[in-house]
Design a protein around this motif. Structure first.
Motif, PDB file in Angstrom:
ATOM      1  N   PRO A 183      -7.717 -18.645   6.058  1.00 32.31           N
ATOM      2  CA  PRO A 183      -6.890 -17.979   6.280  1.00 32.31           C
ATOM      3  C   PRO A 183      -7.027 -17.057   7.386  1.00 32.31           C
ATOM      4  N   ASN A 184      -5.213 -16.679   7.429  1.00 28.55           N
ATOM      5  CA  ASN A 184      -4.961 -16.024   9.334  1.00 28.55           C
ATOM      6  C   ASN A 184      -5.048 -14.582   9.091  1.00 28.55           C
ATOM      7  N   GLN A 185      -4.802 -14.348   9.922  1.00 32.80           N
ATOM      8  CA  GLN A 185      -4.251 -12.241   9.320  1.00 32.80           C
ATOM      9  C   GLN A 185      -3.605 -12.270   8.318  1.00 32.80           C
ATOM     10  N   GLU A 186      -2.381 -12.632   8.731  1.00 34.79           N
ATOM     11  CA  GLU A 186      -1.069 -12.364   8.056  1.00 34.79           C
ATOM     12  C   GLU A 186      -1.287 -12.822   5.882  1.00 34.79           C
ATOM     13  N   VAL A 187      -2.535 -14.315   6.100  1.00 32.77           N
ATOM     14  CA  VAL A 187      -2.698 -14.613   4.433  1.00 32.77           C
ATOM     15  C   VAL A 187      -3.735 -13.107   3.777  1.00 32.77           C
ATOM     16  N   MET A 188      -4.667 -12.927   5.033  1.00 29.65           N
ATOM     17  CA  MET A 188      -5.495 -11.544   4.262  1.00 29.65           C
ATOM     18  C   MET A 188      -4.610 -10.098   4.468  1.00 29.65           C
ATOM     19  N   ASP A 189      -3.249  -9.589   5.161  1.00 32.66           N
ATOM     20  CA  ASP A 189      -2.927  -8.544   4.841  1.00 32.66           C
ATOM     21  C   ASP A 189      -2.239  -8.519   3.521  1.00 32.66           C
ATOM     22  N   ALA A 190      -1.781  -9.739   3.446  1.00 38.64           N
ATOM     23  CA  ALA A 190      -0.636  -9.678   2.105  1.00 38.64           C
ATOM     24  C   ALA A 190      -1.199  -9.132   0.869  1.00 38.64           C
ATOM     25  N   PRO A 191      -2.573  -8.992   0.635  1.00 39.79           N
ATOM     26  CA  PRO A 191      -2.599  -8.692  -1.154  1.00 39.79           C
ATOM     27  C   PRO A 191      -3.205  -6.717  -1.024  1.00 39.79           C
ATOM     28  N   TYR A 192      -3.324  -6.296   0.150  1.00 37.93           N
ATOM     29  CA  TYR A 192      -3.394  -5.284   0.712  1.00 37.93           C
ATOM     30  C   TYR A 192      -2.554  -4.470   0.051  1.00 37.93           C
ATOM     31  N   GLU A 193      -1.728  -4.918   1.256  1.00 30.66           N
ATOM     32  CA  GLU A 193      -0.204  -4.018   1.767  1.00 30.66           C
ATOM     33  C   GLU A 193       0.503  -4.299   0.334  1.00 30.66           C
ATOM     34  N   PHE A 194       0.441  -5.295  -0.543  1.00 34.33           N
ATOM     35  CA  PHE A 194       1.104  -6.104  -2.313  1.00 34.33           C
ATOM     36  C   PHE A 194       0.661  -4.613  -2.625  1.00 34.33           C
ATOM     37  N   TYR A 195      -0.767  -4.189  -3.528  1.00 35.41           N
ATOM     38  CA  TYR A 195      -1.558  -3.421  -4.143  1.00 35.41           C
ATOM     39  C   TYR A 195      -1.580  -1.986  -3.253  1.00 35.41           C
ATOM     40  N   GLU A 196      -0.507  -1.895  -1.988  1.00 38.08           N
ATOM     41  CA  GLU A 196       0.204  -0.046  -2.218  1.00 38.08           C
ATOM     42  C   GLU A 196       1.247   0.101  -2.450  1.00 38.08           C
ATOM     43  N   GLN A 197       1.971  -1.153  -2.374  1.00 33.67           N
ATOM     44  CA  GLN A 197       3.447  -1.353  -3.248  1.00 33.67           C
ATOM     45  C   GLN A 197       3.283  -0.906  -5.101  1.00 33.67           C
ATOM     46  N   ILE A 198       2.289  -1.846  -5.619  1.00 31.24           N
ATOM     47  CA  ILE A 198       2.315  -1.343  -6.365  1.00 31.24           C
ATOM     48  C   ILE A 198       1.630   0.038  -7.020  1.00 31.24           C
ATOM     49  N   GLU A 199       0.698  -0.305  -5.956  1.00 31.76           N
ATOM     50  CA  GLU A 199      -0.136   1.657  -6.185  1.00 31.76           C
ATOM     51  C   GLU A 199       1.362   2.647  -6.314  1.00 31.76           C
ATOM     52  N   ALA A 200       1.999   2.680  -5.183  1.00 33.15           N
ATOM     53  CA  ALA A 200       3.343   3.580  -5.094  1.00 33.15           C
ATOM     54  C   ALA A 200       4.347   3.539  -6.397  1.00 33.15           C
ATOM     55  N   LEU A 201       4.446   2.249  -6.994  1.00 32.01           N
ATOM     56  CA  LEU A 201       5.134   2.132  -8.165  1.00 32.01           C
ATOM     57  C   LEU A 201       4.659   2.747  -9.490  1.00 32.01           C
ATOM     58  N   GLU A 202       3.441   3.251  -9.474  1.00 29.82           N
ATOM     59  CA  GLU A 202       3.429   4.247 -10.743  1.00 29.82           C
ATOM     60  C   GLU A 202       3.762   5.293 -10.362  1.00 29.82           C
ATOM     61  N   LYS A 203       3.677   5.207  -9.070  1.00 37.71           N
ATOM     62  CA  LYS A 203       3.830   6.818  -9.606  1.00 37.71           C
ATOM     63  C   LYS A 203       5.049   7.233  -9.679  1.00 37.71           C
ATOM     64  N   VAL A 204       6.079   6.684  -9.860  1.00 36.85           N
ATOM     65  CA  VAL A 204       7.586   6.396 -10.009  1.00 36.85           C
ATOM     66  C   VAL A 204       7.339   6.350 -11.650  1.00 36.85           C
ATOM     67  N   LEU A 205       7.292   5.199 -11.927  1.00 40.05           N
ATOM     68  CA  LEU A 205       7.285   4.905 -13.316  1.00 40.05           C
ATOM     69  C   LEU A 205       6.443   6.271 -13.974  1.00 40.05           C
ATOM     70  N   THR A 206       5.663   6.696 -13.421  1.00 42.90           N
ATOM     71  CA  THR A 206       4.752   8.057 -14.610  1.00 42.90           C
ATOM     72  C   THR A 206       5.578   9.327 -14.388  1.00 42.90           C
ATOM     73  N   ASP A 207       6.718   9.243 -13.840  1.00 44.20           N
ATOM     74  CA  ASP A 207       7.457  10.162 -13.871  1.00 44.20           C
ATOM     75  C   ASP A 207       8.967  10.552 -15.048  1.00 44.20           C
ATOM     76  N   ASN A 208       8.101  11.212 -15.563  1.00 44.16           N
ATOM     77  CA  ASN A 208       8.752  11.285 -16.600  1.00 44.16           C
ATOM     78  C   ASN A 208      10.676  12.087 -16.766  1.00 44.16           C
ATOM     79  N   THR A 209      10.511  12.490 -15.154  1.00 45.80           N
ATOM     80  CA  THR A 209      11.569  12.808 -14.789  1.00 45.80           C
ATOM     81  C   THR A 209      13.168  12.403 -14.008  1.00 45.80           C
TER      82      THR A 209
END
Length: 393
Positions: A183-209
């Motif tokens: 796997p090249n650098q683009e392939v290796m970077d994708a899972p971590y970038e994806f994880y960061e997106q999901i982690e940021a989304l969790e903050k939105v979904l758990t904000d009951n306001t």
């Protein structure tokens, strides 16, 4: 942006409720998108018009879209998909089979969350209504950041650095033997970038306001059980529920003897819905005499559901149930305002906790973390009944 997630057991009418909610929000001037993330899309059928991956205007202030997992996958993780396809083809699979198997199980659900986060970041709409997969299966993926965080930070990032350093040395030997590249650098970077997106989304979904779930159910035993289970999982991930919609209530005007037993059973289950979900507000919707397809039919549902109300409001702001873990011990906290502790009786059967308050009984389907434990004590504190759980003796 206000985010409303509609969920419930398959076939209860959540898509119709989501579409009608969108119509009312748009009518009040909110720029609204109704997005279907259910793999078995029916939003286009509900609006009685063609919808695609990109938002299409349905009415003034109202847009609809149906998530295409393949397009979302290509846009967000195309390099990884192409690499997995290359590996599978090297192992002898044909092109089409390799393309299909490159979509890992659960990827469509994960990408629905990423699509939601993108709309939230862009801020193009005032209200985002999600017609989600049955029983909110996608919301269970909210545990992904917690589970994956340790591996991503402690294991994946060091592996990523080692891979980048060794690739130029190993690639000339590896490719002729394996038949595919490392796997090249683009392939290796994708899972971590994806994880960061999901982690940021969790903050939105758990904000009951900003975000809340509306459970759509029917007055039937199996459907109610599934709704209670969904409520338990939502509480486990700290996602707030602000309303329950009891759909397809047989009207009193129906007098045909064939429906007599149905109406009697529904009366019992309607009471169970109010008892088991209290203090959440419950809206009852009658069984209509026509199929709810097309804007005219959805307008009638919209008027029945909301009348003069604004669906974008948060109907209930307290967290009715939450699971807390402290030092390897769990406690279940139920919001029971104004109820003295001596009026409460508790008992547990299998994965259900029975709470009796006077003549009222509430059955709670416990998440797996608590189902194998036994209640070991309870106390009332700030209108919450806090029930401790421990391993059985």
């Amino acid at each position: 942006m206000r985010v409303i997630l509609m969920t419930g057991k398959g076939g209860v009418g959540k898509t119709s409720v989501a579409a009608a909610t969108g119509l009312r929000c748009a009518e009040l001037g909110h720029k609204t998108l109704v997005l279907s993330t259910d793999p078995a899309h029916s939003l286009a059928d509900s609006f009685d018009m063609e919808l695609g991956h990109d938002p299409r205007q349905v009415r003034p202030n109202l847009w609809g879209a149906e998530l295409d997992a393949l397009m979302e996958l290509e846009g967000n993780w195309g390099a990884v998909k192409r690499y997995i396809t290359q590996v599978l083809q090297a192992r002898g699979l044909e092109g089409v089979e390799a393309e299909e198997l490159a979509i890992l199980p659960g990827m469509d659900e994960i990408f629905s969350l990423v699509r939601m986060k993108r709309h939230y970041d862009e801020g193009e709409f005032d209200v985002l209504i999600i017609d989600s997969a049955p029983t909110g299966t996608a919301l269970r993926l909210l545990s992904l950041p917690e589970v994956a965080g340790w591996y991503m930070r402690r294991f994946y990032k060091p592996l990523q650095a080692v891979s980048a350093a060794l690739r130029p040395l190993v690639e000339p030997i590896f490719r002729p033997i394996a038949g595919f590249s490392l796997p090249n650098q683009e392939v290796m970077d994708a899972p971590y970038e994806f994880y960061e997106q999901i982690e940021a989304l969790e903050k939105v979904l758990t904000d009951n306001t900003k975000t809340s779930v509306r459970l759509v159910t029917n007055p039937e035993k199996m459907v109610i059980k599934e709704s209670l289970r969904a409520h338990a999982y939502l509480s486990l991930y700290n996602v707030a529920t602000d309303m329950v919609v009891a759909n397809r209530i047989i009207p009193d005007s129906v007098s045909d003897p064939f429906f007599t037993r149905w109406k009697e059973n529904q009366q019992q289950y309607r009471q169970e819905i109010h008892d088991n979900f209290q203090p959440l507000p419950v809206k009852e919707v009658p069984l209509f005499s026509e199929e709810l397809c097309g804007l005219a039919a959805l307008d009638r549902l919209k008027d029945t559901l909301y009348a003069n109300e604004d669906p974008a409001q948060v109907y209930y702001k307290e967290t009715t149930m939450r699971v807390v873990q402290e030092q390897n011990q769990y406690s279940l906290e139920l919001y029971l305002p104004g109820i003295p502790k001596d009026k409460i009786e508790l008992s547990k059967s299998a994965d259900e906790l029975n709470v009796r308050i006077g003549n009222h009984r509430r059955n709670l389907v416990l998440p797996q973390a608590l189902a194998a434990l036994q209640p070991s004590g309870a106390k009332m504190e700030e209108d919450y009944l806090k029930i401790r759980f421990a391993q059985p003796a």
